[in-house]
Scaffold this motif. Structure first.
Motif, mmCIF file in Angstrom:
data_model
loop_
_atom_site.group_PDB
_atom_site.id
_atom_site.type_symbol
_atom_site.label_atom_id
_atom_site.label_comp_id
_atom_site.label_asym_id
_atom_site.label_seq_id
_atom_site.Cartn_x
_atom_site.Cartn_y
_atom_site.Cartn_z
ATOM 1 N N ARG A 51 -12.632 14.427 75.450
ATOM 2 C CA ARG A 51 -11.366 14.001 76.266
ATOM 3 C C ARG A 51 -10.681 12.837 75.677
ATOM 4 N NH1 ARG A 51 -14.381 13.811 82.197
ATOM 5 N NH2 ARG A 51 -13.646 15.880 83.058
ATOM 6 N N ALA A 52 -11.379 12.030 75.031
ATOM 7 C CA ALA A 52 -10.759 10.807 74.391
ATOM 8 C C ALA A 52 -10.036 11.518 73.198
ATOM 9 C CB ALA A 52 -11.639 9.762 73.928
ATOM 10 N N ARG A 53 -10.818 12.252 72.250
ATOM 11 C CA ARG A 53 -10.237 12.795 71.106
ATOM 12 C C ARG A 53 -8.747 13.614 71.502
ATOM 13 N NH1 ARG A 53 -15.921 14.826 68.961
ATOM 14 N NH2 ARG A 53 -16.496 12.914 68.014
ATOM 15 N N ASN A 54 -8.880 14.076 72.359
ATOM 16 C CA ASN A 54 -7.518 14.900 73.006
ATOM 17 C C ASN A 54 -6.534 14.065 73.298
ATOM 18 O OD1 ASN A 54 -5.990 15.979 75.529
ATOM 19 N ND2 ASN A 54 -7.021 17.906 74.796
ATOM 20 N N GLN A 55 -6.694 13.030 73.953
ATOM 21 C CA GLN A 55 -5.528 12.112 74.397
ATOM 22 C C GLN A 55 -5.132 11.481 72.959
ATOM 23 O OE1 GLN A 55 -4.389 11.498 77.719
ATOM 24 N NE2 GLN A 55 -5.593 13.540 77.542
ATOM 25 N N PHE A 56 -6.086 11.190 71.861
ATOM 26 C CA PHE A 56 -5.651 10.313 70.887
ATOM 27 C C PHE A 56 -4.819 11.334 70.002
ATOM 28 C CE2 PHE A 56 -9.496 7.410 71.553
ATOM 29 C CZ PHE A 56 -8.802 6.794 72.374
ATOM 30 N N ALA A 57 -5.172 12.562 69.995
ATOM 31 C CA ALA A 57 -4.157 13.512 69.377
ATOM 32 C C ALA A 57 -2.996 13.632 69.756
ATOM 33 C CB ALA A 57 -4.868 15.052 69.129
ATOM 34 N N LEU A 58 -3.089 13.723 71.135
ATOM 35 C CA LEU A 58 -1.642 13.727 71.831
ATOM 36 C C LEU A 58 -0.627 12.539 71.522
ATOM 37 C CD1 LEU A 58 0.469 15.307 73.859
ATOM 38 C CD2 LEU A 58 -1.059 13.966 75.711
ATOM 39 N N LEU A 59 -1.434 11.431 71.482
ATOM 40 C CA LEU A 59 -0.689 10.243 71.164
ATOM 41 C C LEU A 59 -0.108 10.097 69.654
ATOM 42 C CD1 LEU A 59 0.249 7.376 71.907
ATOM 43 C CD2 LEU A 59 -2.029 6.158 71.343
ATOM 44 N N LYS A 60 -1.053 10.672 68.770
ATOM 45 C CA LYS A 60 -0.495 10.677 67.205
ATOM 46 C C LYS A 60 0.826 11.433 67.456
ATOM 47 C CE LYS A 60 -4.780 10.559 64.716
ATOM 48 N NZ LYS A 60 -5.798 11.342 64.504
ATOM 49 N N ASP A 61 0.765 12.685 68.012
ATOM 50 C CA ASP A 61 1.999 13.248 68.066
ATOM 51 C C ASP A 61 3.136 12.796 68.608
ATOM 52 O OD1 ASP A 61 3.255 15.998 67.159
ATOM 53 O OD2 ASP A 61 3.590 16.117 69.176
ATOM 54 N N MET A 62 3.026 11.981 69.883
ATOM 55 C CA MET A 62 4.037 11.274 70.512
ATOM 56 C C MET A 62 4.427 10.017 69.428
ATOM 57 S SD MET A 62 2.514 10.620 74.480
ATOM 58 C CE MET A 62 2.403 11.712 75.646
ATOM 59 N N ASP A 63 3.650 9.364 68.826
ATOM 60 C CA ASP A 63 4.016 8.494 67.751
ATOM 61 C C ASP A 63 5.070 8.999 66.865
ATOM 62 O OD1 ASP A 63 2.569 6.610 69.026
ATOM 63 O OD2 ASP A 63 0.861 6.737 67.320
ATOM 64 N N GLN A 64 5.012 10.280 66.243
ATOM 65 C CA GLN A 64 5.838 11.115 65.504
ATOM 66 C C GLN A 64 7.355 11.361 66.142
ATOM 67 O OE1 GLN A 64 5.202 11.938 62.200
ATOM 68 N NE2 GLN A 64 3.208 10.691 62.739
ATOM 69 N N LYS A 65 7.129 11.490 67.541
ATOM 70 C CA LYS A 65 8.404 11.965 68.246
ATOM 71 C C LYS A 65 9.117 10.916 69.052
ATOM 72 C CE LYS A 65 6.649 16.751 68.447
ATOM 73 N NZ LYS A 65 5.691 17.670 69.023
ATOM 74 N N ILE A 66 8.626 9.746 68.992
ATOM 75 C CA ILE A 66 9.056 8.624 69.946
ATOM 76 C C ILE A 66 10.474 8.168 69.943
ATOM 77 C CG2 ILE A 66 8.328 6.757 68.425
ATOM 78 C CD1 ILE A 66 8.344 6.341 72.490
ATOM 79 N N ASP B 139 -8.764 19.003 78.441
ATOM 80 C CA ASP B 139 -10.220 19.337 78.133
ATOM 81 C C ASP B 139 -10.100 20.057 76.827
ATOM 82 O OD1 ASP B 139 -11.501 18.247 79.821
ATOM 83 O OD2 ASP B 139 -11.949 19.759 81.117
ATOM 84 N N GLU B 140 -9.190 20.307 76.217
ATOM 85 C CA GLU B 140 -9.038 21.083 75.018
ATOM 86 C C GLU B 140 -9.790 20.530 73.947
ATOM 87 O OE1 GLU B 140 -7.541 24.513 74.209
ATOM 88 O OE2 GLU B 140 -8.998 23.800 72.539
ATOM 89 N N THR B 141 -10.769 21.202 73.052
ATOM 90 C CA THR B 141 -11.394 20.582 72.104
ATOM 91 C C THR B 141 -10.618 20.923 70.592
ATOM 92 O OG1 THR B 141 -12.818 22.115 72.095
ATOM 93 C CG2 THR B 141 -13.597 20.470 73.238
ATOM 94 N N ASP B 142 -9.951 21.990 70.529
ATOM 95 C CA ASP B 142 -9.101 22.284 69.440
ATOM 96 C C ASP B 142 -8.079 21.416 69.006
ATOM 97 O OD1 ASP B 142 -7.899 23.278 67.447
ATOM 98 O OD2 ASP B 142 -7.926 25.480 67.877
ATOM 99 N N LEU B 143 -8.159 20.328 68.457
ATOM 100 C CA LEU B 143 -7.168 19.376 68.508
ATOM 101 C C LEU B 143 -5.783 19.654 67.701
ATOM 102 C CD1 LEU B 143 -9.247 15.906 67.911
ATOM 103 C CD2 LEU B 143 -8.626 17.201 69.914
ATOM 104 N N SER B 144 -6.083 21.099 66.980
ATOM 105 C CA SER B 144 -4.521 21.499 66.434
ATOM 106 C C SER B 144 -3.906 21.849 67.513
ATOM 107 C CB SER B 144 -4.945 22.617 65.453
ATOM 108 O OG SER B 144 -5.690 23.636 66.148
ATOM 109 N N LYS B 145 -4.448 22.295 68.723
ATOM 110 C CA LYS B 145 -3.526 22.812 69.654
ATOM 111 C C LYS B 145 -2.825 21.614 70.510
ATOM 112 C CE LYS B 145 -6.076 26.951 70.660
ATOM 113 N NZ LYS B 145 -7.227 27.782 71.295
ATOM 114 N N VAL B 146 -3.045 20.371 70.485
ATOM 115 C CA VAL B 146 -2.727 19.413 71.100
ATOM 116 C C VAL B 146 -1.615 18.657 70.614
ATOM 117 C CG1 VAL B 146 -3.275 17.218 72.547
ATOM 118 C CG2 VAL B 146 -5.122 18.971 71.910
ATOM 119 N N ASN B 147 -0.358 18.912 71.396
ATOM 120 C CA ASN B 147 0.983 18.234 70.848
ATOM 121 C C ASN B 147 1.616 17.892 72.023
ATOM 122 O OD1 ASN B 147 1.013 18.422 67.788
ATOM 123 N ND2 ASN B 147 0.558 20.691 68.490
ATOM 124 N N LEU B 148 2.742 17.099 71.907
ATOM 125 C CA LEU B 148 3.726 16.783 73.001
ATOM 126 C C LEU B 148 4.744 17.937 72.900
ATOM 127 C CD1 LEU B 148 4.733 14.884 75.073
ATOM 128 C CD2 LEU B 148 6.569 14.181 73.122
#
Ligand code: ADP
Ligand code: GN1
Ligand code: MG
Length: 370
Positions: free
Chosen positions: A344-359, A270-279
Motif C-alpha cells: 500500500r505504501a508503494r502504491n501511494q508513493f507511485a501516486l505521489l510521484k505522478d502528482m509531483d509531475q502534474k502539480i 491495493d494495486e501492486t502493479d505500479l505502472s497502473k497507478v497515476n493521477l
C-alpha cells in the motif's frame, strides 16, 4: 483487536432492541479500522430490514464515550439541517440505534464496544469511482457536508485521535519506528524509506507557505475516501457521508486532498502493479469542480491556493502511515496478506510521484474553479 467469535457477535446483537427476528449477520465493507457487520432482520411474514453493527476499534479510538458523543451530536446537527431543507434525514446522514439501555454504544464484558446504525438503503460505497460523473457527485456531497458543518461549534468536539493529520508528528513517529525497527523489516523497504525522507519538505509545506494561524481550523471529516460516502443506486448522487469517527477540527485542504488521493487514482489503493497507478487529471478536475461549487465561497484565498498541495500531503502522509505500520508489525491497518502495508505504501508513493509531475496542472485547475 482480538478476533471475534460468532457467539460474541450474537451476544452483542442481543443487547440492542432491533425489530423483528435476526436472520443472518456477515462481515461487511472494506474499511481498514472497525469491524463492520450487516444484519438482516425479518419483520413479520414478508418484511425485511438491514442494520449495520460495528465493533469500534478501541485500540485506535481509545475513548469510545467521547467518540460516540461526537457522532451523536454531529448526526443530530445534520438531521436538523437536512429536515429543514426538506431532505430525508433517515438516508442523508447516519442514524445511531441505541442499545437496550438507551446508550449510544454497548460495552461487552470483554471490553469490546459495539454501536449500530440504520442501514442506508438503495445506495452503495465504491473503492473506485465507476466514472468521472460519479466522482463529481461525491465531491458535491463532501462539499455540502463541509457547508452543513461550517457553523458547527468546533470546541464542542472531542479530538478522537490527537494530531490525526499532523504530518510532521507522523514523520517523527516514522523515524522512531525506523530506529527501533522491531521486526527487522527496514532492510526490505530501503527505497520506500528513502522516498519518505526525500519528501520530508511535505511535512511542513502548509506552514512554509503560511503562518500556522493563517489557515483556519474548521470542522472537517478527516477521512474523505470514496468508500466513506454512500452513492444512491438510482440517481448516482452522493447521498450520505458515513464513517464520522474522525470528524474534528482540521484543514479543509486535507479533506479535499484525501478524496483525491483515493478516488482520483487510476488504480485501487491495493494495486501492486505500479505502472497502473497515476493521477487521473480528468477525475481531479471533476472533483475540484464539484467541491468548489459547493463551498468555494466559504474558503479563504490561502486555503484555495493550497488545495492541490493537500492532495500531495495526504498521499504522502497515508503512504508514510502504511510504511510505519509495516515497520511496527501491522498493528493499525487491517491487512489481508503479509507485506500488504508495504504494498500500500508503494502504491501511494507511485501516486505521489505522478502528482509531483502534474502539480502545476492541478493548481491551474483549482484556479479555474476559484
Ligand atoms: P471503517 O472505519 O472501518 O472504514 P466504516 O464506518 O467506513 O468503517 O464502514 C465500513 C463500510 O460499511 C463502509 O465503507 C460502507 O460500505 C458500510 N457501511 C457503514 N455504515 C453504513 C450504513 N449506515 N449503511 C450502509 N452501509 C454502511
Ligand atoms: C482508514 O477507516 P477507513 O478505512 O475509512 C484510516 C484513514 C486512511 C485510510 C486509508 C481512522 O480509513 O485515515 O486514510 O484508512 N482511518 C483512520 O485507506 O485511521
Ligand atoms: Mg470507512
Amino acid at each position: 483487536m482480538t478476533a471475534l467469535t460468532s457467539e460474541q457477535i450474537l451476544s452483542a446483537i442481543h443487547h440492542f432492541d432491533f425489530p423483528g427476528q435476526l436472520e443472518s449477520f456477515a462481515r461487511y465493507g472494506h474499511g481498514h479500522i472497525n469491524d463492520t457487520y450487516l444484519l438482516q432482520l425479518r419483520i413479520g411474514k414478508i418484511g425485511t430490514m438491514k442494520v449495520i453493527l460495528q465493533r469500534i476499534n478501541t485500540d485506535i479510538f481509545q475513548n469510545p464515550r467521547e467518540l460516540m458523543e461526537n457522532i451523536c451530536n454531529v448526526t443530530m446537527w445534520l438531521q436538523n439541517k437536512i429536515q429543514k431543507a426538506g431532505g430525508d434525514a433517515e438516508r442523508e446522514t447516519l442514524n445511531v440505534i441505541t442499545d437496550k439501555q438507551n446508550q449510544s454504544y454497548y460495552r461487552d464484558p470483554r471490553g469490546n464496544c459495539w454501536r449500530a446504525y440504520k442501514y442506508i438503503t438503495d445506495a452503495c460505497t465504491y473503492d473506485q469511482p465507476l466514472n468521472v460523473q460519479d466522482f463529481y457527485q461525491s465531491a458535491v456531497a463532501f462539499g455540502r457536508f463541509q457547508n452543513l458543518l461550517s457553523d458547527y461549534p468546533a470546541d464542542h468536539l472531542y479530538e478522537t485521535i490527537p494530531d490525526f493529520h499532523n504530518t510532521l508528528k507522523r514523520y517523527n513517529y516514522f523515524e522512531k519506528s525506523l530506529k527501533e525497527d522491531k521486526l527487522g523489516r527496514a532492510n526490505t523497504a530501503v527505497d520506500e524509506i528513502a522516498f519518505v525522507k526525500e519528501h520530508q519538505n511535505l511535512t511542513t509545506l502548509y506552514q512554509t507557505k503560511a503562518g500556522a494561524s493563517d489557515i483556519p481550523l474548521r470542522v472537517v471529516h478527516n477521512d474523505t475516501k470514496l468508500n466513506n460516502i454512500m452513492i444512491d443506486n438510482l440517481t448516482h448522487q452522493g447521498i450520505c457521508i458515513i464513517d464520522l469517527d474522525t470528524v474534528m477540527p482540521g484543514y479543509v485542504m486535507n479533506d479535499f486532498g484525501d478524496s483525491i488521493r483515493f478516488g482520483a487514482s487510476t488504480a485501487l489503493e491495493d494495486e501492486t502493479d505500479l505502472s497502473k497507478v497515476n493521477l487521473d487529471i480528468s477525475a481531479f478536475e471533476a472533483y475540484t469542480k464539484g467541491f468548489m461549487e459547493q463551498c468555494s465561497d466559504k474558503l479563504t484565498e490561502l486555503e484555495t491556493s493550497l488545495l492541490a498541495d493537500g492532495a500531495r500531503i495526504m498521499t504522502y502522509e497515508c503512504g508514510m502511515r502504511f510504511l510505519t505500520d509495516y515497520l511496527d508489525g501491522d498493528k493499525y491497518f487491517r491487512i489481508a496478506r503479509p507485506n500488504h502495508n508495504l504494498e500500500r505504501a508503494r502504491n501511494q508513493f507511485a501516486l505521489l510521484k505522478d502528482m509531483d509531475q502534474k502539480i502545476d496542472e492541478m493548481k491551474a485547475i483549482v484556479e479555474k474553479y476559484r
